[in-house]
Structure formats: structure tokens, C-alpha cells
Design a protein around this motif. Sequence first.
Motif, PDB file in Angstrom:
ATOM      1  N   LYS A   1       0.847  -1.197   0.000  1.00 17.14           N
ATOM      2  CA  LYS A   1       0.000   0.000   0.000  1.00 17.14           C
ATOM      3  C   LYS A   1       0.882   1.247   0.000  1.00 17.14           C
ATOM      4  CE  LYS A   1      -3.976   1.950   2.494  1.00 17.14           C
ATOM      5  NZ  LYS A   1      -4.861   1.776   3.677  1.00 17.14           N
ATOM      6  N   VAL A   2       0.662   2.126  -0.975  1.00 19.07           N
ATOM      7  CA  VAL A   2       1.479   3.321  -1.157  1.00 19.07           C
ATOM      8  C   VAL A   2       0.623   4.568  -0.960  1.00 19.07           C
ATOM      9  CG1 VAL A   2       2.919   4.611  -2.779  1.00 19.07           C
ATOM     10  CG2 VAL A   2       2.958   2.109  -2.805  1.00 19.07           C
ATOM     11  N   LEU A   3       1.168   5.548  -0.236  1.00 20.25           N
ATOM     12  CA  LEU A   3       0.510   6.848  -0.092  1.00 20.25           C
ATOM     13  C   LEU A   3       1.276   7.877  -0.907  1.00 20.25           C
ATOM     14  CD1 LEU A   3      -1.598   8.741   1.185  1.00 20.25           C
ATOM     15  CD2 LEU A   3      -0.002   9.088   3.095  1.00 20.25           C
TER      16      LEU A   3
ATOM     17  N   GLU B   1      -3.162   5.250  -2.475  1.00 16.48           N
ATOM     18  CA  GLU B   1      -4.012   6.333  -1.967  1.00 16.48           C
ATOM     19  C   GLU B   1      -3.332   7.659  -2.279  1.00 16.48           C
ATOM     20  OE1 GLU B   1      -6.937   6.012  -0.457  1.00 16.48           O
ATOM     21  OE2 GLU B   1      -6.951   3.812  -0.354  1.00 16.48           O
ATOM     22  N   ILE B   2      -4.132   8.717  -2.484  1.00 14.48           N
ATOM     23  CA  ILE B   2      -3.601  10.043  -2.819  1.00 14.48           C
ATOM     24  C   ILE B   2      -4.129  11.088  -1.843  1.00 14.48           C
ATOM     25  CG2 ILE B   2      -3.591  11.915  -4.532  1.00 14.48           C
ATOM     26  CD1 ILE B   2      -3.816   9.845  -6.724  1.00 14.48           C
ATOM     27  N   GLU B   3      -3.237  11.983  -1.428  1.00 14.20           N
ATOM     28  CA  GLU B   3      -3.636  13.198  -0.712  1.00 14.20           C
ATOM     29  C   GLU B   3      -2.981  14.379  -1.419  1.00 14.20           C
ATOM     30  OE1 GLU B   3      -5.805  13.844   1.461  1.00 14.20           O
ATOM     31  OE2 GLU B   3      -6.339  11.797   2.072  1.00 14.20           O
ATOM     32  N   ASN B   4      -3.748  15.436  -1.678  1.00 16.76           N
ATOM     33  CA  ASN B   4      -3.247  16.607  -2.399  1.00 16.76           C
ATOM     34  C   ASN B   4      -2.883  17.768  -1.481  1.00 16.76           C
ATOM     35  OD1 ASN B   4      -5.836  15.638  -4.509  1.00 16.76           O
ATOM     36  ND2 ASN B   4      -3.703  15.470  -5.144  1.00 16.76           N
ATOM     37  N   ASP B   5      -3.028  17.559  -0.176  1.00 13.81           N
ATOM     38  CA  ASP B   5      -2.745  18.612   0.806  1.00 13.81           C
ATOM     39  C   ASP B   5      -1.753  18.093   1.839  1.00 13.81           C
ATOM     40  OD1 ASP B   5      -3.664  21.236   2.334  1.00 13.81           O
ATOM     41  OD2 ASP B   5      -3.746  19.591   3.783  1.00 13.81           O
ATOM     42  N   GLY B   6      -0.787  18.945   2.202  1.00 14.92           N
ATOM     43  CA  GLY B   6       0.246  18.519   3.135  1.00 14.92           C
ATOM     44  C   GLY B   6      -0.279  18.136   4.501  1.00 14.92           C
ATOM     45  N   ASN B   7      -1.210  18.904   5.031  1.00 16.88           N
ATOM     46  CA  ASN B   7      -1.740  18.615   6.365  1.00 16.88           C
ATOM     47  C   ASN B   7      -2.469  17.275   6.399  1.00 16.88           C
ATOM     48  OD1 ASN B   7      -1.024  20.984   7.977  1.00 16.88           O
ATOM     49  ND2 ASN B   7      -2.351  22.116   6.594  1.00 16.88           N
ATOM     50  N   ARG B   8      -3.330  17.043   5.404  1.00 16.93           N
ATOM     51  CA  ARG B   8      -4.067  15.769   5.358  1.00 16.93           C
ATOM     52  C   ARG B   8      -3.114  14.609   5.091  1.00 16.93           C
ATOM     53  NH1 ARG B   8      -7.689  18.917   2.304  1.00 16.93           N
ATOM     54  NH2 ARG B   8      -6.988  17.902   0.381  1.00 16.93           N
ATOM     55  N   GLY B   9      -2.135  14.844   4.220  1.00 18.91           N
ATOM     56  CA  GLY B   9      -1.164  13.793   3.939  1.00 18.91           C
ATOM     57  C   GLY B   9      -0.381  13.393   5.173  1.00 18.91           C
TER      58      GLY B   9
ATOM     59  N   ALA C   1      -0.360   9.789   7.013  1.00 15.50           N
ATOM     60  CA  ALA C   1       0.918   9.084   7.099  1.00 15.50           C
ATOM     61  C   ALA C   1       1.212   8.637   8.523  1.00 15.50           C
ATOM     62  CB  ALA C   1       2.037   9.976   6.582  1.00 15.50           C
ATOM     63  N   LEU C   2       0.837   9.455   9.489  1.00 15.91           N
ATOM     64  CA  LEU C   2       1.133   9.140  10.890  1.00 15.91           C
ATOM     65  C   LEU C   2       0.079   8.245  11.536  1.00 15.91           C
ATOM     66  CD1 LEU C   2       2.444  12.602  12.186  1.00 15.91           C
ATOM     67  CD2 LEU C   2       3.768  10.621  11.422  1.00 15.91           C
ATOM     68  N   SER C   3      -1.155   8.309  11.048  1.00 13.95           N
ATOM     69  CA  SER C   3      -2.243   7.578  11.710  1.00 13.95           C
ATOM     70  C   SER C   3      -2.572   6.245  11.041  1.00 13.95           C
ATOM     71  CB  SER C   3      -3.514   8.437  11.758  1.00 13.95           C
ATOM     72  OG  SER C   3      -3.987   8.716  10.445  1.00 13.95           O
ATOM     73  N   GLU C   4      -2.164   6.074   9.763  1.00 13.18           N
ATOM     74  CA  GLU C   4      -2.464   4.849   9.043  1.00 13.18           C
ATOM     75  C   GLU C   4      -1.174   4.112   8.676  1.00 13.18           C
ATOM     76  OE1 GLU C   4      -5.213   5.390   5.766  1.00 13.18           O
ATOM     77  OE2 GLU C   4      -5.995   7.227   6.676  1.00 13.18           O
TER      78      GLU C   4
ATOM     79  N   LYS D   1      10.354  14.584   7.795  1.00 13.32           N
ATOM     80  CA  LYS D   1      10.926  14.595   9.151  1.00 13.32           C
ATOM     81  C   LYS D   1       9.991  13.930  10.150  1.00 13.32           C
ATOM     82  CE  LYS D   1      12.352  17.799  12.796  1.00 13.32           C
ATOM     83  NZ  LYS D   1      12.438  19.224  13.190  1.00 13.32           N
ATOM     84  N   ARG D   2       8.699  14.280  10.068  1.00  9.27           N
ATOM     85  CA  ARG D   2       7.725  13.744  11.025  1.00  9.27           C
ATOM     86  C   ARG D   2       7.513  12.234  10.824  1.00  9.27           C
ATOM     87  NH1 ARG D   2       3.972  17.504  12.791  1.00  9.27           N
ATOM     88  NH2 ARG D   2       3.044  15.767  13.963  1.00  9.27           N
ATOM     89  N   ILE D   3       7.464  11.798   9.581  1.00  9.64           N
ATOM     90  CA  ILE D   3       7.314  10.357   9.318  1.00  9.64           C
ATOM     91  C   ILE D   3       8.515   9.599   9.873  1.00  9.64           C
ATOM     92  CG2 ILE D   3       7.272   8.560   7.545  1.00  9.64           C
ATOM     93  CD1 ILE D   3       5.707  10.492   5.768  1.00  9.64           C
ATOM     94  N   ARG D   4       9.717  10.120   9.586  1.00  7.54           N
ATOM     95  CA  ARG D   4      10.928   9.410   9.986  1.00  7.54           C
ATOM     96  C   ARG D   4      11.091   9.351  11.499  1.00  7.54           C
ATOM     97  NH1 ARG D   4      11.375   6.294   7.613  1.00  7.54           N
ATOM     98  NH2 ARG D   4      12.334   6.800   5.620  1.00  7.54           N
ATOM     99  N   GLU D   5      10.539  10.318  12.212  1.00  9.22           N
ATOM    100  CA  GLU D   5      10.590  10.277  13.676  1.00  9.22           C
ATOM    101  C   GLU D   5       9.767   9.126  14.230  1.00  9.22           C
ATOM    102  OE1 GLU D   5      11.181  15.081  14.578  1.00  9.22           O
ATOM    103  OE2 GLU D   5       9.201  14.163  14.704  1.00  9.22           O
ATOM    104  N   ALA D   6       8.764   8.684  13.449  1.00  4.11           N
ATOM    105  CA  ALA D   6       7.847   7.663  13.945  1.00  4.11           C
ATOM    106  C   ALA D   6       8.011   6.303  13.276  1.00  4.11           C
ATOM    107  CB  ALA D   6       6.398   8.137  13.762  1.00  4.11           C
ATOM    108  N   LYS D   7       8.521   6.284  12.014  1.00  7.73           N
ATOM    109  CA  LYS D   7       8.522   5.039  11.250  1.00  7.73           C
ATOM    110  C   LYS D   7       9.771   4.916  10.395  1.00  7.73           C
ATOM    111  CE  LYS D   7       3.475   5.360  10.756  1.00  7.73           C
ATOM    112  NZ  LYS D   7       2.329   5.299   9.813  1.00  7.73           N
ATOM    113  N   ASN D   8      10.113   3.662  10.036  1.00  8.29           N
ATOM    114  CA  ASN D   8      11.221   3.405   9.116  1.00  8.29           C
ATOM    115  C   ASN D   8      10.742   3.104   7.697  1.00  8.29           C
ATOM    116  OD1 ASN D   8      13.439   3.739  10.859  1.00  8.29           O
ATOM    117  ND2 ASN D   8      13.090   1.711  11.744  1.00  8.29           N
ATOM    118  N   THR D   9       9.459   3.291   7.442  1.00  8.79           N
ATOM    119  CA  THR D   9       8.875   3.024   6.130  1.00  8.79           C
ATOM    120  C   THR D   9       9.609   3.809   5.039  1.00  8.79           C
ATOM    121  OG1 THR D   9       6.756   2.827   7.257  1.00  8.79           O
ATOM    122  CG2 THR D   9       6.701   2.982   4.855  1.00  8.79           C
TER     123      THR D   9
END
Length: 229
Positions: free
Chosen positions: A3-5, A29-37, A41-44, A65-73
Motif C-alpha cells: 500500500k502506497v501513499l 491512496e492520494i492526498e493533495n494537501d500537506g496537512n491531510r497527507g 501518514a502518521l495515523s495509518e 521529518k515527522r514520518i521518519r521520527e515515527a517510522k522506518n517506512t
Amino acid sequence: MSKVLIIEDEVAIADLEKDYLELSGFEVEIENDGNRGLARALSEEFDMYILDLMLPGVDGFEICKRIREAKNTPILMVSAKKDDIDKIRGLGLGADDYITKPFSPSELVARVKAHLSRYERLINSNVKDNDIIEIRGLKIDKTARRVWVNEEEKQFTTKEFDLLAFLAQNPNRVFTKEELFSEIWDLESVGDIATVTVHIKKIREKIEFNTAKPQYIETIWGVGYRFKV
């Protein structure tokens, strides 16, 4: 099915990326806005992120930065910016790869497949317990994927750890940037070997007492790098 975002504000580009990836068997899945993306990314749970830099709301650097603080994906950055400083900043924040617009959709798919294949092998590998490398105050636990320098634990991204562990388990052997890129990133014809230089710099900042006179990873000018023992 992986599954790719995709976080991309240009709808036509996001749809093209999605079409090609879905044809290759990915769920997208696609998100066109940074906040929603960022929120998704952090909740799913996703297996990979394709992240544009210039986004409404939160930009791609902050999302990375925020993704990498939480995940190694794995994270693949996409941008119209060709400046090396942007590549260096993105890779320094923990992105695994960086591709510049315009790009071939088939190249994008090839990079996604390569990163996912390597990541899946890592998380599914059956490494023996206590597979540890210890050299002059540096301790690398390949089982737990953790690193200590003089008993202080240091945080590493997936690719930083892979590169350090590979060099350390092949001591005194000189590897070219091309060899390291092929070994760690699993890519031969695509990608930027400058990625290797950026990751070596980040590793040295974490393990070396003096980065100007490294005691672990030595630069062999005109050739590549070696891990000294």
C-alpha cells in the motif's frame, strides 16, 4: 499487496503515478494537501510514501521529518527542484531516495519496487540472535538494528544502518560509491550515487569523535570508502 501513499498537490501527476503503480499491482491512496497527507501518514499504515516537496499546508521536508521520527517506512521524495541542496536536505531528513520532475513513470515504479523489496527482506529476515559487531567503542546490533557509540545509543535511519553495517562487516575492503549504491539501494541504472556521500556524512556525524579525522569510515580519494579496523 503493498500500500502506497502519494502526497502530491498536482492532481494530474498524482493520478499518473497512481495509474502506473496500480498497473504494477500496488494499492495506492492520494492526498493533495500537506496537512491531510501528514495526518494519514502518521495515523495509518502504508508500505511506502511518495512525497512531493512543494505542498499546500505542510511542506514535504516537514512531512518527511515527522514520518521518519515515527517510522522506518521507505520514503521517495519527488520534486521539480534540481538543486543538490534540496536533495541533500531531503536525504538528511531520512528520505530513502529523491527523483526530479519530469521523470519516467516506469522509473518511478522501478524505484518503488526496489525500495519495497529491500525493506521487506529486512523486516522478514531471520537474523540469528546476538549478531553483534563491536569495534573500538562502536557496537552494532544487527539483530535489533541498534547502534551504540561508547555506550550511548545513536538513532539511525534504515539506509544509514544498512550502509554502516555493510561496511563494518566487510572491514578494510574499499568499496566504490557505485558498489555501495548498488548493494544498499538495490538499484543499478537509476538513482543518484551522491546519495552515498550524503549518508556517509550523516553516519560520521553520529559515530565519529572528529568527522575531519574519522577513525571508522575512511575516504579513499578517487576510489570510495572503507571501514578501518
